[in-house]
Design a protein around this motif. Structure first.
Motif, mmCIF file in Angstrom:
data_model
loop_
_atom_site.group_PDB
_atom_site.id
_atom_site.type_symbol
_atom_site.label_atom_id
_atom_site.label_comp_id
_atom_site.label_asym_id
_atom_site.label_seq_id
_atom_site.Cartn_x
_atom_site.Cartn_y
_atom_site.Cartn_z
ATOM 1 N N ARG A 136 -0.862 -1.003 -4.658
ATOM 2 C CA ARG A 136 -1.965 -0.048 -4.770
ATOM 3 C C ARG A 136 -1.482 1.295 -4.244
ATOM 4 O O ARG A 136 -0.965 1.377 -3.125
ATOM 5 C CB ARG A 136 -3.192 -0.519 -3.994
ATOM 6 N N ARG A 137 -1.640 2.328 -5.047
ATOM 7 C CA ARG A 137 -1.171 3.668 -4.694
ATOM 8 C C ARG A 137 -2.323 4.509 -4.174
ATOM 9 O O ARG A 137 -3.370 4.623 -4.823
ATOM 10 C CB ARG A 137 -0.528 4.334 -5.911
ATOM 11 N N ASN A 138 -2.143 5.097 -2.993
ATOM 12 C CA ASN A 138 -3.140 6.012 -2.454
ATOM 13 C C ASN A 138 -3.117 7.328 -3.244
ATOM 14 O O ASN A 138 -2.064 7.729 -3.748
ATOM 15 C CB ASN A 138 -2.863 6.301 -0.977
ATOM 16 N N PRO A 139 -4.262 8.016 -3.358
ATOM 17 C CA PRO A 139 -4.299 9.273 -4.122
ATOM 18 C C PRO A 139 -3.478 10.382 -3.493
ATOM 19 O O PRO A 139 -3.110 11.343 -4.160
ATOM 20 C CB PRO A 139 -5.791 9.633 -4.134
ATOM 21 N N GLY A 140 -3.174 10.253 -2.205
ATOM 22 C CA GLY A 140 -2.343 11.220 -1.495
ATOM 23 C C GLY A 140 -1.753 10.556 -0.279
ATOM 24 O O GLY A 140 -2.066 9.401 0.035
ATOM 25 N N ASN A 141 -0.876 11.251 0.420
ATOM 26 C CA ASN A 141 -0.277 10.714 1.639
ATOM 27 C C ASN A 141 -1.298 10.806 2.767
ATOM 28 O O ASN A 141 -1.602 11.895 3.256
ATOM 29 C CB ASN A 141 0.994 11.485 1.991
ATOM 30 N N SER A 183 0.870 -1.179 0.000
ATOM 31 C CA SER A 183 0.000 0.000 0.000
ATOM 32 C C SER A 183 0.901 1.221 0.000
ATOM 33 O O SER A 183 1.515 1.569 1.015
ATOM 34 C CB SER A 183 -0.913 -0.005 1.231
ATOM 35 N N ASP A 184 1.008 1.864 -1.152
ATOM 36 C CA ASP A 184 1.947 2.968 -1.325
ATOM 37 C C ASP A 184 1.260 4.291 -1.009
ATOM 38 O O ASP A 184 0.248 4.633 -1.608
ATOM 39 C CB ASP A 184 2.482 2.973 -2.755
ATOM 40 N N ASN A 185 1.840 5.044 -0.090
ATOM 41 C CA ASN A 185 1.224 6.275 0.406
ATOM 42 C C ASN A 185 1.669 7.481 -0.425
ATOM 43 O O ASN A 185 2.199 8.456 0.102
ATOM 44 C CB ASN A 185 1.586 6.462 1.881
ATOM 45 N N ALA A 186 1.447 7.378 -1.744
ATOM 46 C CA ALA A 186 1.784 8.462 -2.682
ATOM 47 C C ALA A 186 3.267 8.807 -2.625
ATOM 48 O O ALA A 186 3.648 9.977 -2.516
ATOM 49 C CB ALA A 186 0.918 9.689 -2.423
ATOM 50 N N SER A 187 4.103 7.771 -2.709
ATOM 51 C CA SER A 187 5.548 7.989 -2.689
ATOM 52 C C SER A 187 5.984 8.854 -3.864
ATOM 53 O O SER A 187 5.381 8.827 -4.943
ATOM 54 C CB SER A 187 6.279 6.647 -2.743
#
Length: 221
Positions: free
Chosen positions: A69-74, A44-48
């Motif tokens: 899965r990439r979050n839309p923002g941190n 789960s990628d926190n908008a790296s």
């Protein structure tokens, strides 16, 4: 996103700008000798912004799937833990384990812990862990409990909590040495407003609601 087959462990890797540590963490399950059919990796990628998650392959060196899965923002560190859990629930994995960027698996104890949980009908399994420096040189062993009696037997939640209180310490952390069964109707979630103790509290509430034995494995994860 496809569903994980029943019985597999979802290795949850919340990440933000993990750099090369993320790669080492994701690939450690294969190096540890886990059978490729026993796990899948969910990042789960926190908008790296460093491209570390985007650079991961679709499989590790054993062929186990890697889902990113990439979050839309941190969303913040703890909220990202919840995103990883939601991802595993959506894919219908039976068990979930957190592996933070920079941590590595050292052996197949994770699968042994899951097998012990299945035998005892446990929804929570805890293990010891090794604390190491950046060169992976051992600093100390984090052994959380003195187990009395049959090591394969489960302990009631009440007895486990009593032992925790007797020692004056909560024994539900570190988070990365807990294995949770997430397909049995008990919901695990962390509180982003309490980053300091939410791992302890959420795990304790999860154990209480499950009303199932807690099992322990004294082989480090």
């Amino acid at each position: 996103m496809r569903r994980g087959p029943p019985g597999k462990i979802a290795i949850l890797v919340p990440s933000f700008n993990g750099g090369c540590l993320l790669w080492e963490t994701v690939m450690s399950a294969a190096r540890a000798g886990l059978l490729p059919e026993s796990y899948e990796i969910l990042v789960s990628d926190n908008a790296s912004t460093d491209g570390s998650a985007a650079g991961l392959p679709e499989q590790d060196t054993q062929g186990a799937p890697i889902h990113v899965r990439r979050n839309p923002g941190n969303l913040g560190r703890v909220a990202n833990w919840n995103c990883a859990l939601a991802m595993a629930e959506e894919m219908r994995f039976s068990h979930a384990f957190f592996l933070m960027a920079g941590d590595v698996l050292a052996g197949r104890a994770l699968v042994d812990l899951k097998d012990r949980m299945v035998r005892r009908g446990a929804l929570l399994g805890i293990a010891s862990c090794k604390i190491a420096d950046e060169g992976l040189r051992p600093i100390r062993m984090a052994r959380r409990i003195r187990w009395r009696g049959d090591p394969d037997a489960g302990m009631t939640v009440e007895r486990f909590l009593a032992q925790s209180l007797a020692q004056g310490a909560m024994l539900f952390a570190p988070l990365g040495a807990n294995l949770y069964r997430i397909d049995a109707g008990v919901r695990l979630r962390f509180d982003p407003a309490d980053e300091t103790h939410t791992d302890h509290l959420a795990t304790a509430l999860f154990a209480r609601e499950s009303n199932a034995p807690i099992v322990y494995l004294d082989h480090p994860l």
